[in-house]
Design a protein around this motif. Structure first.
Motif, mmCIF file in Angstrom:
data_model
loop_
_atom_site.group_PDB
_atom_site.id
_atom_site.type_symbol
_atom_site.label_atom_id
_atom_site.label_comp_id
_atom_site.label_asym_id
_atom_site.label_seq_id
_atom_site.Cartn_x
_atom_site.Cartn_y
_atom_site.Cartn_z
ATOM 1 N N ASP A 1 44.295 15.474 57.706
ATOM 2 C CA ASP A 1 43.258 14.622 58.290
ATOM 3 C C ASP A 1 41.884 15.070 57.780
ATOM 4 N N ASP A 2 40.878 14.262 58.070
ATOM 5 C CA ASP A 2 39.536 14.540 57.543
ATOM 6 C C ASP A 2 38.981 15.870 58.033
ATOM 7 N N GLU A 3 39.265 16.223 59.280
ATOM 8 C CA GLU A 3 38.736 17.470 59.824
ATOM 9 C C GLU A 3 39.364 18.687 59.131
ATOM 10 N N THR B 1 43.395 12.962 51.928
ATOM 11 C CA THR B 1 43.194 12.466 53.294
ATOM 12 C C THR B 1 43.800 11.095 53.522
ATOM 13 N N ARG B 2 44.238 10.434 52.453
ATOM 14 C CA ARG B 2 44.913 9.140 52.557
ATOM 15 C C ARG B 2 46.121 9.138 51.644
ATOM 16 N N THR C 1 35.202 16.986 44.608
ATOM 17 C CA THR C 1 36.314 16.317 45.275
ATOM 18 C C THR C 1 36.352 14.890 44.749
ATOM 19 N N THR D 1 37.337 10.619 45.515
ATOM 20 C CA THR D 1 37.355 9.626 46.594
ATOM 21 C C THR D 1 38.320 8.497 46.244
ATOM 22 N N PHE E 1 40.709 18.654 56.154
ATOM 23 C CA PHE E 1 40.211 18.633 54.781
ATOM 24 C C PHE E 1 38.860 19.347 54.709
ATOM 25 N N ASP E 2 37.960 19.021 55.632
ATOM 26 C CA ASP E 2 36.638 19.663 55.638
ATOM 27 C C ASP E 2 36.756 21.177 55.783
ATOM 28 N N GLY F 1 40.172 7.636 50.275
ATOM 29 C CA GLY F 1 40.139 8.914 50.977
ATOM 30 C C GLY F 1 39.475 9.956 50.105
ATOM 31 N N ARG F 2 39.751 11.197 50.406
ATOM 32 C CA ARG F 2 39.217 12.308 49.605
ATOM 33 C C ARG F 2 40.369 13.177 49.138
#
Length: 124
Positions: free
Chosen positions: A67-69, A120-121, A97, A99, A71-72, A103-104
């Motif tokens: 998920d995005d969190e 992320t996707r 990174t 896109t 990933f960060d 996603g990333r």
């Protein structure tokens, strides 16, 4: 019963170092280890088992949907630790990174030399 993915064995130069890298990068749980394996477990029960083969390790590619969190946090860990990373699997865009696929994504190498991809996707 339908088929589900249960485990895979990942060749490592140092099985404990590789397992720790994955636990920290993907925030995975430690799992009981036995014999020649150091194990980490995903929330769904899938095991990554790290072993030190007596042969030269060939690079493999492992991709993880996060998920995005996460990933960060993982990307921050790579930067904070000075771990080389790229936006592309050809390793031509260092420190970036991507896109793609709405996603990333980022690529890095684990301690055993395998190419790790975080996205992320899903592609499909």
């Amino acid at each position: 019963m339908t088929a589900t993915f249960n485990h895979t064995i990942i060749a490592a130069k140092d099985r404990n170092e590789s397992a720790l890298f994955f636990r920290e990068l993907l925030e995975l749980s430690e799992a009981p280890s036995w014999g020649p394996f150091t194990n980490v477990r995903f929330a769904d029960g899938v095991l990554l088992q790290f072993a030190e083969p007596p042969v030269e390790i060939q690079m493999q590619h492992y991709a993880f949907l996060v998920d995005d969190e996460l990933f960060d946090r993982a990307h921050r860990m790579l930067r904070d630790r000075g771990i080389e990373h790229w936006a592309d699997p050809q390793m031509r865009r260092p420190g970036e990174t991507n896109t793609e696929h709405n996603g990333r994504g980022v690529y890095c190498k684990d301690p055993g030399g395998h190419l790790i991809e975080l996205i992320t996707r899903p592609y499909l």
